[in-house]
Design a protein around this motif. Structure first.
Motif, PDB file in Angstrom:
ATOM      1  N   SER A  89      44.102  37.261  32.217  1.00  0.00           N
ATOM      2  CA  SER A  89      42.930  37.097  31.359  1.00  0.00           C
ATOM      3  C   SER A  89      41.829  36.289  32.034  1.00  0.00           C
ATOM      4  N   TYR A  90      41.766  36.345  33.348  1.00  0.00           N
ATOM      5  CA  TYR A  90      40.760  35.627  34.115  1.00  0.00           C
ATOM      6  C   TYR A  90      39.929  36.640  34.880  1.00  0.00           C
ATOM      7  N   SER A  91      38.636  36.445  34.925  1.00  0.00           N
ATOM      8  CA  SER A  91      37.774  37.342  35.690  1.00  0.00           C
ATOM      9  C   SER A  91      36.743  36.533  36.466  1.00  0.00           C
ATOM     10  N   GLU A  92      36.294  37.102  37.564  1.00  0.00           N
ATOM     11  CA  GLU A  92      35.269  36.482  38.396  1.00  0.00           C
ATOM     12  C   GLU A  92      34.262  37.549  38.791  1.00  0.00           C
ATOM     13  N   GLY A  93      33.050  37.123  39.061  1.00  0.00           N
ATOM     14  CA  GLY A  93      32.049  38.054  39.526  1.00  0.00           C
ATOM     15  C   GLY A  93      31.126  37.413  40.531  1.00  0.00           C
ATOM     16  N   TYR A  94      30.779  38.156  41.559  1.00  0.00           N
ATOM     17  CA  TYR A  94      29.796  37.751  42.555  1.00  0.00           C
ATOM     18  C   TYR A  94      29.462  38.971  43.393  1.00  0.00           C
ATOM     19  N   PRO A  95      28.268  39.206  43.784  1.00  0.00           N
ATOM     20  CA  PRO A  95      27.018  38.587  43.381  1.00  0.00           C
ATOM     21  C   PRO A  95      26.475  39.263  42.132  1.00  0.00           C
ATOM     22  N   LEU A  96      25.834  38.516  41.279  1.00  0.00           N
ATOM     23  CA  LEU A  96      25.268  39.039  40.045  1.00  0.00           C
ATOM     24  C   LEU A  96      23.767  38.800  40.019  1.00  0.00           C
ATOM     25  N   THR A 153      33.286  41.035  48.804  1.00  0.00           N
ATOM     26  CA  THR A 153      34.114  42.164  49.239  1.00  0.00           C
ATOM     27  C   THR A 153      35.373  42.283  48.392  1.00  0.00           C
ATOM     28  N   ARG A 154      36.058  41.165  48.166  1.00  0.00           N
ATOM     29  CA  ARG A 154      37.300  41.188  47.394  1.00  0.00           C
ATOM     30  C   ARG A 154      37.063  41.517  45.927  1.00  0.00           C
ATOM     31  N   LEU A 155      36.036  40.936  45.351  1.00  0.00           N
ATOM     32  CA  LEU A 155      35.790  41.109  43.912  1.00  0.00           C
ATOM     33  C   LEU A 155      35.243  42.485  43.572  1.00  0.00           C
ATOM     34  N   ARG A 156      34.684  43.185  44.524  1.00  0.00           N
ATOM     35  CA  ARG A 156      34.163  44.530  44.282  1.00  0.00           C
ATOM     36  C   ARG A 156      35.260  45.466  43.765  1.00  0.00           C
ATOM     37  N   ASP A 157      36.490  45.248  44.210  1.00  0.00           N
ATOM     38  CA  ASP A 157      37.602  46.110  43.818  1.00  0.00           C
ATOM     39  C   ASP A 157      38.312  45.647  42.540  1.00  0.00           C
ATOM     40  N   ILE A 158      37.914  44.501  41.997  1.00  0.00           N
ATOM     41  CA  ILE A 158      38.566  43.957  40.802  1.00  0.00           C
ATOM     42  C   ILE A 158      37.610  44.115  39.624  1.00  0.00           C
TER      43      ILE A 158
END
Length: 91
Positions: free
Chosen positions: A29-36, A74-79
């Motif tokens: 139940s945790y999410s992260e985002g970059y770049p926004l 790069t990592r967060l693009r796939d999540i």
């Protein structure tokens, strides 16, 4: 825990917050985002396992190194929908 007179944090409230964080991460139940956006904000969100609380925030990347931000992007693009739950341990 903050020690200033303006905060009402206690050891108990911080322990409760830590428990919420750990259980939310383990449950996926945790999410992260970059770049926004054009300012390239970083953000995060989490929801308590039982849905009783949510927390989130957004900030500028300021003091984070360019290399680390590039790796995160790069990592967060796939999540897309946040981190997956931790796998259950077999008994």
């Amino acid at each position: 825990m903050c020690g200033c007179d303006a905060c009402d944090q206690t050891a108990r409230s911080e322990a409760d917050r830590l428990e919420l964080l750990v259980l939310a991460v383990a449950a996926g139940s945790y999410s992260e985002g970059y770049p926004l956006g054009s300012r390239r904000w970083m953000d995060y969100g989490l929801t308590a396992v039982d849905g009783s609380a949510t927390e989130g925030g957004r900030s500028e990347s300021g003091s984070v190194s360019v290399a680390r931000l590039r790796d995160a992007g790069t990592r967060l693009r796939d999540i897309v929908d946040g981190w997956r739950p931790w796998p259950l341990r077999g008994t």
